[in-house]
Design a protein around this motif. Structure first.
Motif, short mmCIF file in Angstrom:
data_model
loop_
_atom_site.label_atom_id
_atom_site.label_comp_id
_atom_site.label_asym_id
_atom_site.label_seq_id
_atom_site.Cartn_x
_atom_site.Cartn_y
_atom_site.Cartn_z
N LEU A 1 0.82 -1.22 0.00
CA LEU A 1 0.00 0.00 0.00
C LEU A 1 0.85 1.27 0.00
CD1 LEU A 1 -0.08 1.59 3.02
CD2 LEU A 1 -1.26 -0.48 3.64
N ASN A 2 2.11 1.16 0.47
CA ASN A 2 2.96 2.35 0.58
C ASN A 2 3.26 3.02 -0.76
OD1 ASN A 2 3.13 2.09 3.35
ND2 ASN A 2 5.07 1.00 3.32
N VAL A 3 3.09 2.30 -1.87
CA VAL A 3 3.35 2.96 -3.16
C VAL A 3 2.26 3.98 -3.50
CG1 VAL A 3 4.67 0.99 -4.08
CG2 VAL A 3 2.22 1.20 -4.63
N ALA A 4 1.12 3.87 -2.82
CA ALA A 4 0.00 4.76 -3.16
C ALA A 4 -0.59 5.49 -1.96
CB ALA A 4 -1.11 3.95 -3.85
N SER A 5 -0.18 5.12 -0.74
CA SER A 5 -0.87 5.64 0.44
C SER A 5 -0.03 5.38 1.68
CB SER A 5 -2.24 4.94 0.54
OG SER A 5 -3.00 5.49 1.59
N ASP A 6 -0.67 5.40 2.84
CA ASP A 6 -0.01 4.92 4.06
C ASP A 6 -1.05 4.17 4.88
OD1 ASP A 6 -1.28 6.69 6.15
OD2 ASP A 6 -0.29 8.25 4.97
N TYR A 7 -0.57 3.46 5.87
CA TYR A 7 -1.44 2.54 6.62
C TYR A 7 -2.68 3.24 7.18
CZ TYR A 7 -2.47 -1.74 9.20
OH TYR A 7 -3.07 -2.89 9.66
N SER A 8 -2.44 4.36 7.87
CA SER A 8 -3.56 5.04 8.54
C SER A 8 -4.59 5.58 7.55
CB SER A 8 -3.04 6.18 9.42
OG SER A 8 -2.17 5.66 10.39
N GLU A 9 -4.11 6.02 6.40
CA GLU A 9 -5.04 6.57 5.40
C GLU A 9 -5.95 5.47 4.85
OE1 GLU A 9 -4.90 9.65 1.65
OE2 GLU A 9 -3.34 8.10 1.69
N VAL A 10 -5.38 4.29 4.61
CA VAL A 10 -6.18 3.17 4.11
C VAL A 10 -7.25 2.77 5.13
CG1 VAL A 10 -6.04 0.69 3.57
CG2 VAL A 10 -4.48 2.30 2.46
N VAL A 11 -6.85 2.74 6.41
CA VAL A 11 -7.81 2.41 7.48
C VAL A 11 -8.89 3.48 7.56
CG1 VAL A 11 -8.06 2.20 10.00
CG2 VAL A 11 -6.15 1.07 8.83
N ARG A 12 -8.48 4.74 7.52
CA ARG A 12 -9.43 5.85 7.67
C ARG A 12 -10.44 5.87 6.52
NH1 ARG A 12 -5.63 9.27 8.60
NH2 ARG A 12 -5.64 10.19 6.52
N THR A 13 -9.97 5.53 5.32
CA THR A 13 -10.86 5.53 4.15
C THR A 13 -12.01 4.54 4.35
OG1 THR A 13 -8.99 6.12 2.74
CG2 THR A 13 -10.92 5.26 1.64
N LEU A 14 -11.68 3.36 4.90
CA LEU A 14 -12.74 2.38 5.15
C LEU A 14 -13.61 2.79 6.34
CD1 LEU A 14 -14.08 -0.22 4.21
CD2 LEU A 14 -12.56 -1.50 5.74
N GLU A 15 -12.99 3.35 7.37
CA GLU A 15 -13.78 3.85 8.52
C GLU A 15 -14.83 4.85 8.04
OE1 GLU A 15 -10.56 3.75 12.22
OE2 GLU A 15 -10.78 5.57 11.06
N ASP A 16 -14.41 5.78 7.20
CA ASP A 16 -15.33 6.80 6.70
C ASP A 16 -16.45 6.17 5.90
OD1 ASP A 16 -13.71 8.66 7.89
OD2 ASP A 16 -12.78 9.37 6.03
N TYR A 17 -16.08 5.22 5.04
CA TYR A 17 -17.09 4.57 4.20
C TYR A 17 -18.12 3.82 5.05
CZ TYR A 17 -19.33 1.57 0.78
OH TYR A 17 -20.28 0.93 0.03
N MET A 18 -17.66 3.22 6.15
CA MET A 18 -18.55 2.35 6.95
C MET A 18 -19.31 3.09 8.05
SD MET A 18 -16.82 -1.40 7.28
CE MET A 18 -15.60 -1.01 8.53
N GLN A 19 -19.17 4.41 8.09
CA GLN A 19 -19.82 5.18 9.15
C GLN A 19 -21.30 4.88 9.31
OE1 GLN A 19 -18.85 9.19 8.18
NE2 GLN A 19 -17.38 9.41 9.86
N GLN A 20 -21.96 4.60 8.17
CA GLN A 20 -23.42 4.39 8.23
C GLN A 20 -23.79 3.00 8.74
OE1 GLN A 20 -21.62 4.15 5.54
NE2 GLN A 20 -22.50 2.76 4.03
N LEU A 21 -22.81 2.12 8.91
CA LEU A 21 -23.12 0.76 9.37
C LEU A 21 -23.22 0.70 10.88
CD1 LEU A 21 -20.65 -1.42 7.24
CD2 LEU A 21 -23.04 -0.94 6.76
N SER A 22 -23.96 -0.31 11.38
CA SER A 22 -24.02 -0.51 12.83
C SER A 22 -22.64 -0.90 13.34
CB SER A 22 -25.01 -1.62 13.16
OG SER A 22 -24.49 -2.87 12.72
N ILE A 23 -22.41 -0.68 14.63
CA ILE A 23 -21.14 -1.07 15.26
C ILE A 23 -20.93 -2.59 15.09
CG2 ILE A 23 -19.89 -1.25 17.46
CD1 ILE A 23 -19.96 1.58 16.29
#
Length: 276
Positions: free
Chosen positions: A237-259
């Motif tokens: 993933l480092n060629v295009a991003s960093d670890y935290s950004e990849v995690v945050r992108t999915l966190e943001d996408y899943m905001q509407q889901l239940s815990i």
């Protein structure tokens, strides 16, 4: 924040000959990546463990990962490599079966001919996995989905997981044929899917979350939260991003889901699929 498992990452001691797929366009990852490099990233992002997946095709690679896992508690599982085409495959699996953290195997099918998964010797290897309760990771380009569908159909008792959502061409925005394949393969009970490797299929230098969204929509709609798990694909993933950004992108996408649903994707589905 609950526990999380990264269901897909790699370790290597960089070898330019063996790792020739890491070419000069990927200079950022032309070096060693070892457990001590990953642990701080896991901790910063609330992960309690990971699954280490083979990156080169040799039994040495499997032994290397087994050794790392024996020394690092946070490596909860391993997806190794064994030559599934070997006529003595059962013997080889028997040999590896003493390693409790070894959960399954993978072959780099994306580097093979498109009809590779129809080969009799390969399929014989797939049939040998179930008695040992080994999983199989499907690593393919989206054009190989047709062959993957045939494989999962013919081995209904084998547990499969698709790596990197079957590598759609996110960079070009081409979605139609990949989407059709995902709709089809997701119907099989024995198939799961990793939300991983997406940023490296997008435009490395200027992808944005919106580029990934249509592809995430398709996998969530078809696999649902019962069959999806998060994988970082670190360090690739480092060629295009960093670890935290990849995690945050999915966190943001899943905001509407239940815990509960979020926990399945971050943790529970990986634990139950790989029996961690």
């Amino acid at each position: 924040m609950s526990n999380r498992i990264d269901s897909h990452q790699h370790f290597w001691k960089f070898d330019p000959v063996r790792d020739s797929w890491i070419d000069d366009s990927m200079q950022k990852i032309q070096r060693d990546f070892l457990p001590e490099n990953l642990l701080p990233l896991l901790q910063q992002n609330q992960f309690s463990g990971c699954v280490a997946v083979q990156a080169s095709q040799s039994e040495d690679e499997t032994n290397f990962l087994v050794d790392l896992a024996s020394k690092n508690d946070f490596i909860k599982g391993i997806v190794g490599w064994v030559d599934l085409r070997d006529e003595n495959i059962t013997e080889r699996l028997e040999h590896f079966s003493t390693h409790k953290k070894l959960k399954g195997f993978r072959h780099v099918v994306q580097g093979e001919a498109d009809d590779f998964m129809f080969r009799e010797d390969f399929r014989n290897g797939i049939s040998a996995l179930k008695p040992f309760n080994y999983t199989y990771d499907i690593l393919i380009f989206h054009r190989q989905l047709r062959a993957a569908i045939s494989l999962v159909q013919d081995f209904p008792d084998q547990q499969f997981v698709i790596d990197h959502i079957a590598k759609p061409d996110i960079k070009s925005g081409d979605i139609a044929s990949w989407k059709k394949g995902i709709e089809e393969i997701s119907k099989y009970e024995n198939v799961n899917c990793k939300i991983s490797g997406m940023v490296t299929e997008a435009n490395w230098n200027n992808w944005k979350a919106d580029d990934l969204k249509p592809y995430l929509d398709v996998v969530f709609e078809n696999f649902t939260t019962q069959k999806l798990m998060f994988g970082s694909d670190w360090p690739v993933l480092n060629v295009a991003s960093d670890y935290s950004e990849v995690v945050r992108t999915l966190e943001d996408y899943m905001q509407q889901l239940s815990i509960e649903d979020q926990n399945k994707i971050w943790f529970e589905n990986a634990v139950s699929f790989y029996k961690l």
